[in-house]
Each structure stands twice: as C-alpha cells, then as structure tokens.
Scaffold this active site. Structure first.
Site, mmCIF file in Angstrom:
data_model
loop_
_atom_site.group_PDB
_atom_site.id
_atom_site.type_symbol
_atom_site.label_atom_id
_atom_site.label_comp_id
_atom_site.label_asym_id
_atom_site.label_seq_id
_atom_site.Cartn_x
_atom_site.Cartn_y
_atom_site.Cartn_z
ATOM 1 N N LYS A 114 0.831 -1.212 0.000
ATOM 2 C CA LYS A 114 0.000 0.000 0.000
ATOM 3 C C LYS A 114 0.862 1.257 0.000
ATOM 4 C CE LYS A 114 -4.221 -1.691 2.166
ATOM 5 N NZ LYS A 114 -5.177 -1.456 3.251
ATOM 6 N N LYS A 194 -4.409 -12.493 -6.003
ATOM 7 C CA LYS A 194 -5.745 -12.591 -5.397
ATOM 8 C C LYS A 194 -6.698 -11.562 -6.001
ATOM 9 C CE LYS A 194 -5.288 -9.347 -1.674
ATOM 10 N NZ LYS A 194 -5.615 -8.854 -0.406
ATOM 11 N N LYS A 197 -10.045 -5.558 -4.214
ATOM 12 C CA LYS A 197 -10.881 -4.363 -4.377
ATOM 13 C C LYS A 197 -10.142 -3.268 -5.114
ATOM 14 C CE LYS A 197 -13.558 -4.452 -0.067
ATOM 15 N NZ LYS A 197 -13.583 -3.972 1.314
HETATM 16 P P1 AMP Z 1 -10.904 -6.093 2.897
HETATM 17 O O1 AMP Z 1 -11.608 -5.907 1.630
HETATM 18 O O2 AMP Z 1 -9.428 -5.974 2.735
HETATM 19 O O3 AMP Z 1 -11.462 -5.276 4.030
HETATM 20 O O4 AMP Z 1 -11.154 -7.613 3.277
HETATM 21 C C1 AMP Z 1 -12.314 -8.087 3.911
HETATM 22 C C2 AMP Z 1 -12.191 -9.583 4.126
HETATM 23 O O5 AMP Z 1 -12.187 -10.282 2.867
HETATM 24 C C3 AMP Z 1 -10.911 -10.001 4.843
HETATM 25 O O6 AMP Z 1 -11.219 -11.026 5.766
HETATM 26 C C4 AMP Z 1 -10.039 -10.534 3.734
HETATM 27 O O7 AMP Z 1 -9.131 -11.520 4.189
HETATM 28 C C5 AMP Z 1 -11.067 -11.154 2.801
HETATM 29 N N1 AMP Z 1 -10.589 -11.193 1.405
HETATM 30 C C6 AMP Z 1 -10.182 -10.125 0.663
HETATM 31 N N2 AMP Z 1 -9.823 -10.513 -0.582
HETATM 32 C C7 AMP Z 1 -10.008 -11.870 -0.624
HETATM 33 C C8 AMP Z 1 -9.825 -12.869 -1.647
HETATM 34 N N3 AMP Z 1 -9.401 -12.565 -2.877
HETATM 35 N N4 AMP Z 1 -10.118 -14.155 -1.334
HETATM 36 C C9 AMP Z 1 -10.576 -14.483 -0.097
HETATM 37 N N5 AMP Z 1 -10.769 -13.588 0.904
HETATM 38 C C10 AMP Z 1 -10.506 -12.300 0.649
#
Ligand code: AMP
Ligand code: TRP
Length: 333
Positions: A114, A194, A197
């Site tokens: 980041k 992965k 977002k």
């Molecule tokens: P965030 O969008 O970073 O706030 O992530 C929210 C949740 O989604 C967290 O528990 C992450 O570990 C999970 N997460 C984000 N991207 C992925 C992905 N590509 N596959 C599985 N879990 C994900």
C-alpha cells in the site's frame, strides 16, 4: 450470550465488496452467528489510512453496512457497528502501540504494497496495531478472515501474549478462522494474484451487487489456459482451479464431483456454468440489499455502536487498571 466464545471481524468500507470477500470471510461471519457471540465491524478508521474522499466514505460505509445485512449478518444475533463510533478501539490501539516493535511493522507485506501506491503515513504503518486493538478490545477468541490477513493476525496474537506476560493475563490469544476452499479467491484475469478491491481492472473481480449480465461478461473473459481439460491443479491450471473453487462454493458440490461432471466440457461452456451459479447465488443478496433503506441501516448501526461502546468500556476497565490508569473515571485518583 455470555458463555459463548466471541468472534470478531472487520471489513473496510473502501471499494466494492467482491466474491473473494464473500467466500473468504463474509460467509463465515454469517455461519458463525449461530455458535458464537459474534461481533462485526465496518472498519472506517482503517479506511482513512490511504488517500480518500470524505463524501464518498460516508456513502460507502453505509453501503458496506447494508451489504453486510444483505448477506445475512443479523443484528438480532450479532453486534454490528462502525469502528469510528466506538472510541475504545483507538484508545487500546495507542496502548498496544507502546508494546509493538517497529521491526514487526516493517515486515508487514500489506504495508509495503500500500505504501508503494499511496505513500507512507504513520496511520498506515500502525494499521495492524489498530486491527489488533479491534480484536482485543472485545477479548475475542476467534477471527474469521481470508488468508491475506494471516500476517496481521499473527501480530494481534503476539501483542495479546506480550501484554499478558508483561501486565498480567488479560486477553485470549485469538485464533484465525479461514475456510478450506475460498480463503484466497484469485483474480479472473490474472489467476496467480488474489482478487482485490483495489485492482484497477474491473474485469478481475465480480462484485456482490453486479447485475447478471455483468457477471456473465466477467466470467466469459476469465483467463483459463491453453489446454482443454477441466481439472484441478492450482499450480499448472490456476485459472480453471479458481473457477472450480468458485463453482464448488456456490453449488456446495465437491471439486471431485464437479471435475467428474465437467471434465470434458469446453471452457466457454464451463465458464458460463460458473457464471450462472454465481448469478443465482447472488440474486438473494441483490434483492435484500435493495429492500433495506438508508435510515433503517443507520438506526441499526447507531444501536450497534451504543451496545459496542458499553461492552468495550466494560472490557477496558481491567486493561486500564493493569497499565496504572483509572479503571473508570475517578477510580484510582
Ligand atoms: P478487505 O476488503 O481488505 O477489508 O477484506 C475483507 C475480508 O475479505 C478479509 O477477511 C479478507 O481476508 C477477505 N478477502 C479479501 N480478498 C479476498 C480474496 N481474494 N479471497 C478471499 N478472501 C478475501
Ligand atoms: N485488515 C482487515 C482487511 O483488510 C480488516 C480488519 C480491520 C479486520 N480490523 C480487523 C479484520 C479485525 C479482522 C479483525 O481485510
């Protein structure tokens, strides 16, 4: 409530929630409501560690809350609130920062990624300490997250242990709960990274609120390989394996079962099968989202914040006392 173990998890209100978030984390949030005292949080203080627009944040935090309700987080069984409305998170984060080594923060891979894009600031560097405070302020036992959060969770565990050994037993050491399949849903265009977002290319992900035709378009364009065999091999066939994972999660059928059925199916047709399963699986989420109005969601979140403040304030009394402060105002003066 009180004799159940506690789970805590958080999601950032930045960007749109995709099927990786859903399969890796949110489905577990919903499932765990039955057996745990569940506490879930829209972590809006984490969202301001990168450049952002305050007007857009107001909208996206409310939409994130609405989406959590739409996927099945049930406020009569779970505590759901905005992190910024419960000041004990920031208070504990400061306390924990005093026992966090700079070396540990320097090793965080998400900070490096980041910071390369957004620039470095102290809040971004301390992001994992605030995350540890989120979990520990509720003395949570378990944390449902995708596997990209493992390193952050290790720091939370270390800080719990370090606090306990320095000041006396206070925090349970939280366990990570990660699904066997879906812990890391991959990008549809680049299946060795992965789904994220923040990827600039929208074709890499499917959002929970995407219209059916968009979902079909995304899967149609998904990268596979030059063979013509539907088979599970994450190393040699990451694209097809990712599609099998997604299909398995949306149909609750095993990978073996799916491979047996689709082994010889042409990729184009197989991708459409996955698309239809996802369209069908997300359709209740889309309609539930539309059915909530903003005021109702705001009401739910305010009630959640008031309850969370009461609970966090109760938990903080013994923490403050151990550090040499008043447990409550005036206690030790
Ligand atoms: P965030 O969008 O970073 O706030 O992530 C929210 C949740 O989604 C967290 O528990 C992450 O570990 C999970 N997460 C984000 N991207 C992925 C992905 N590509 N596959 C599985 N879990 C994900
Ligand atoms: N860092 C997490 C993510 O990006 C979000 C988060 C913040 C979180 N605080 C948390 C997750 C506490 C679990 C527990 O996904």
């Amino acid at each position: 409530m009180s004799d159940k173990k506690k789970v805590f998890s958080g999601i950032q209100p930045t960007g749109d929630i995709h099927i990786g978030n859903y399969l890796g984390a949110l489905r577990n949030w919903v499932k765990l409501q039955d057996t745990y005292d569940a506490i879930y949080c829209v972590v809006d203080l984490h969202a301001i560690t990168v450049p952002y627009d305050p007007v857009a944040l107001r909208r996206s935090r409310l939409n994130t809350a609405k989406l959590l309700l739409a996927v099945g987080v049930d406020p009569s069984r779970s505590l759901l609130y905005f992190q910024s409305q419960v000041p004990q998170h920031a208070e504990l984060s400061w306390m924990l920062s005093t026992i966090t080594s700079l070396g540990a923060l320097n090793r965080m891979t998400q900070f490096k990624e980041k910071a390369d894009k957004a620039g470095k600031n102290l809040g971004l560097f301390a992001y994992p300490v605030l995350m540890a405070a989120d979990i520990l302020v509720h003395k949570a036992h378990a944390v449902p997250v995708g596997d990209d959060q493992t390193q952050h969770l290790e720091l939370a565990r270390d800080l719990a242990e370090r606090f306990n050994s320095r000041f006396g037993d206070e925090f349970p050491v939280p366990e990570q709960i990660t699904p066997e399949i879906g812990a890391r849903v991959m990008s549809l265009k680049n299946p060795t990274s992965k789904m994220s977002k923040s990827d600039e290319d929208v074709n890499t992900r499917v959002l929970l609120l995407d219209e059916p035709d968009i979902i079909r378009k995304r899967f149609k364009a998904a990268v596979t390989d030059s063979e013509s065999e539907v088979r599970y091999d994450q190393e040699k066939k990451p694209g097809v394996s990712n599609l099998l994972d997604i299909l398995s999660l949306f149909t609750t059928r095993s990978i073996e079962d799916l491979v047996a059925e689709y082994h010889e199916t042409p990729y184009g047709h197989f991708k459409m099968t996955v698309a239809e399963a996802v369209v069908e699986g997300l359709s209740p989420v889309r309609s539930a989202f539309k059915a909530f109005d903003d005021e109702e969601v705001t009401r739910i979140m305010v009630k959640g914040a008031l309850d969370a403040r009461t609970r966090a304030e109760g938990e903080m009394a013994s923490v403050r006392k151990k550090l040499g402060f008043d447990a409550r105002l005036g206690d030790g003066a």
